[in-house]
Motif scaffolding. Structure first.
Motif, PDB file in Angstrom:
ATOM      1  N   THR A 243     -29.142 -77.153 147.501  1.00  0.00           N
ATOM      2  CA  THR A 243     -29.297 -77.063 146.046  1.00  0.00           C
ATOM      3  C   THR A 243     -30.334 -78.051 145.535  1.00  0.00           C
ATOM      4  OG1 THR A 243     -27.391 -78.551 145.773  1.00  0.00           O
ATOM      5  CG2 THR A 243     -26.972 -76.178 145.664  1.00  0.00           C
TER       6      THR A 243
ATOM      7  N   ARG B 112     -25.176 -75.456 140.481  1.00  0.00           N
ATOM      8  CA  ARG B 112     -25.219 -74.030 140.816  1.00  0.00           C
ATOM      9  C   ARG B 112     -26.272 -73.284 139.997  1.00  0.00           C
ATOM     10  NH1 ARG B 112     -20.587 -75.681 139.519  1.00  0.00           N
ATOM     11  NH2 ARG B 112     -20.649 -74.500 137.567  1.00  0.00           N
TER      12      ARG B 112
ATOM     13  N   PRO C  80     -20.087 -67.403 140.789  1.00  0.00           N
ATOM     14  CA  PRO C  80     -20.161 -68.870 140.850  1.00  0.00           C
ATOM     15  C   PRO C  80     -19.247 -69.520 139.821  1.00  0.00           C
ATOM     16  CG  PRO C  80     -22.360 -67.895 140.823  1.00  0.00           C
ATOM     17  CD  PRO C  80     -21.397 -66.802 140.484  1.00  0.00           C
TER      18      PRO C  80
END
Length: 586
Positions: free
Chosen positions: A245, A270, A427
């Motif tokens: 990420t 996210r 998510p």
């Protein structure tokens, strides 16, 4: 009259016990804490040594195939090597499916196959087969240990290989190691006290670092190309989430995150995670979403639509980042590779990027907008009031995810359940641990793998969702619930056969489809639940299903929830759902 203590016959009788104790001590020093084993005569010395060793937990199973997959579940959840033990003969062959899965999924197993002595081989002795290199290329290493005989040499070899095999199994790329253990009678061991050995290593094995020149070349590539993607397949490295990420944020690359990548749920960033790619890539591709470069980490993703998308990128640089010996590129589209640990590569690449890199904000925004429309269409379709009178398979998976508390684990069976999970898992900040056997992707052993994970996570809710054929294949695995006092919510989607085949061309092109591929069996699982001491529910409405889930997750022990569906209707539902997505994205 008994021979004197130093008589050769007495020394020979003590040799199997000294050998087995040394092997158990070595396993502990190598990092093993769990040994899954099945009853058998020839493996007696090692079984007794394991059972009596204070640092080892013996998980005794009655079925070798279930035993092997239970060990896979422990290895996944503990992120540590687990040992298997069986007697000689075909018992060892029943470990083979789990060994193949461990090899494909990169899970560390130490497979201990007890054997008859060399003089018994090839002469018609009972329970004797050729066990040398029994698992072929699926085992990353093999050794046959010497027969236990008086003296230090045999016990020294047992201690050495007991210590060495787990380290070999856990070293990159992780996988199974077979030790073949021949024994002569007598088999009842006279065991010495366990030794206290210092573990060879605390924590995970060292990472395979990328070559600096490879990192520099990749940094130059991605530094010039703003329209890139990171494809994150199944993986279990906890620190890999932050590494991936962080790199995505620096580059402005969307992450197409497989449900088993562990990237969809949790408190990490996210903002670049795209979870709805399977739905959106079923619509016709648009030039605005064609990348210039693709970084591929983790194992091969579940989504067939994603695989077709990657296979069609003839003009993009595709970079496979995997440990040595792992090449995750089934369509052979990769233009270069980095043979190193993906987490290490992401970290080093982030360090090597230009400090003034300016990502193209419109690129990830276009992916997010298309994903938003695709996911909204899927969610609206599955929530349509016209479907509320019956339970759909993707709807059942969606409701299961919604019922799980933060920090729970979900295990998805192969064929349709993992694909439906891929479609509906959105998510979110709540941690959710997602597991599956996506190495060889077989439907066998799913129950046992899930219960192995449950054994490694006591006190944490666990749910398993699988198809009826997977449940049939591993009903023996349900015995572990009562034997080990395990808790789980097991959802069986029963469409009376092989539901995934109804999605394939065989359904319309093969006249003999039903007997050859549909394989109806007429089984219900209420009696199986009763046989193995599980609670049982068979809800027939969405509301009753949600109530059954809530009840199961609030109770101790294990419950089996059977959801009846129909294969043809399920195929039509999926096709209609994808049709709506195509219309919404047209």
């Amino acid at each position: 009259m008994a021979p004197p203590a130093d008589h050769p016959a007495d020394a020979a009788g003590r040799a199997p016990g000294l050998f087995a104790a040394a092997l158990a001590d070595g396993l502990v020093a190598g990092g093993v804490r769990d040994v899954c084993l099945c009853p058998g005569s020839r493996s007696t010395p090692v079984a007794v040594a394991v059972r009596r060793h204070p640092a080892l937990r013996a998980w005794v199973h009655l079925d070798e195939r279930s035993c092997g997959y239970f060990a896979l579940g422990l290895a996944q959840a503990r992120d540590a090597p687990v040992a298997l033990l069986c007697t000689s003969g075909t018992a060892a062959l029943n470990f083979a499916p789990a060994v193949a899965e461990a090899a494909a999924a990169g899970l560390p197993l130490v497979v201990l196959t007890a054997d008859r002595p060399p003089e018994s081989r090839g002469v018609g002795a009972n329970q004797t087969i050729d066990q040398l290199r029994l698992y072929g290329g699926h085992a990353k290493a093999f050794a046959e240990l010497p027969l236990p005989v008086p003296g230090d040499a045999a016990a020294g070899a047992a201690r050495h290989w007991g210590r060495r095999a787990p380290v070999l199994a856990a070293a990159a790329p992780a996988g199974p190691v077979q030790l073949n253990l021949p024994f002569r009678e007598p088999l009842i061991p006279d065991l010495p006290p366990p030794a206290v050995l210092t573990p060879d290593r605390e924590g995970p094995p060292p990472r395979v670092e990328p070559a600096p020149g490879d990192v520099a070349a990749l940094a130059a590539l991605v530094g010039e190309r703003r329209r890139g993607l990171i494809v994150a397949g199944p993986a279990r490295a906890p620190d890999g989430v932050q590494a991936i990420t962080g790199l995505a944020a620096a580059l402005g690359y969307p992450i197409l995150a497989d449900p088993l990548s562990q990237l969809r749920r949790g408190p990490h960033d996210r903002s670049h995670v795209i979870a709805g790619y399977d739905a959106m890539l079923r619509a016709p591709a648009i030039p605005d979403l064609r990348p210039e470069v693709v970084l591929r980490v983790g194992r091969t993703p579940t989504s067939k639509a994603l695989g077709a998308f990657l296979a069609g990128l003839d003009d993009a640089e595709q970079v496979v980042i995997a440990e040595p010996g792992r090449w995750n590129d089934p369509d052979l589209r990769a233009t270069r590779s980095l043979d190193a640990d993906p987490t290490a590569v992401c970290r080093r690449l982030l360090e090597a990027l230009p400090t003034r890199l300016a990502p193209d904000a419109a690129w990830p925004a276009a992916w997010r907008e298309r994903e938003r429309r695709a996911c909204a269409t899927v969610d609206a379709y599955l929530g349509d009031a016209r479907l509320s009178g019956g339970l759909s398979e993707p709807g059942a998976v969606r409701a299961l995810i919604g019922a799980l508390p933060p920090g729970a684990a979900i295990v998805a069976g192969n064929s349709m359940p993992i694909r439906d999970l891929d479609t509906v898992l959105r998510p979110g900040p709540e941690p959710l641990h997602v597991y599956g056997n996506r190495g060889a992707s077989g439907i066998d052993g799913v129950v046992s793998t899930a219960l192995g994970i449950a054994a490694a996570r006591p006190g944490s809710p666990l749910a398993l969702v699988l198809g009826d054929l997977s449940a049939y294949h591993d009903m023996n695995g349900l015995l572990a619930v009562g034997r080990f006092g395990l808790a789980a919510t097991i959802v069986v989607l029963n469409n009376d056969g092989g539901g995934i085949f109804s999605m394939l061309p065989q359904a319309s092109r093969v006249p003999e489809f039903e007997p050859l591929f549909g394989t109806p069996h007429g089984l219900r699982f209420e009696h199986a639940a009763a046989q193995y001491g599980l609670g049982y529910a068979n809800p027939d409405t969405p509301q009753a299903y949600r109530e059954a889930l809530a009840d199961s997750l609030a109770r101790d022990g294990a419950q089996l929830i059977e959801v009846g569906t129909e294969r043809a209707a399920n195929a039509a539902l999926h096709e209609a759902m994808w049709g709506r997505v195509r219309d919404a994205l047209a």
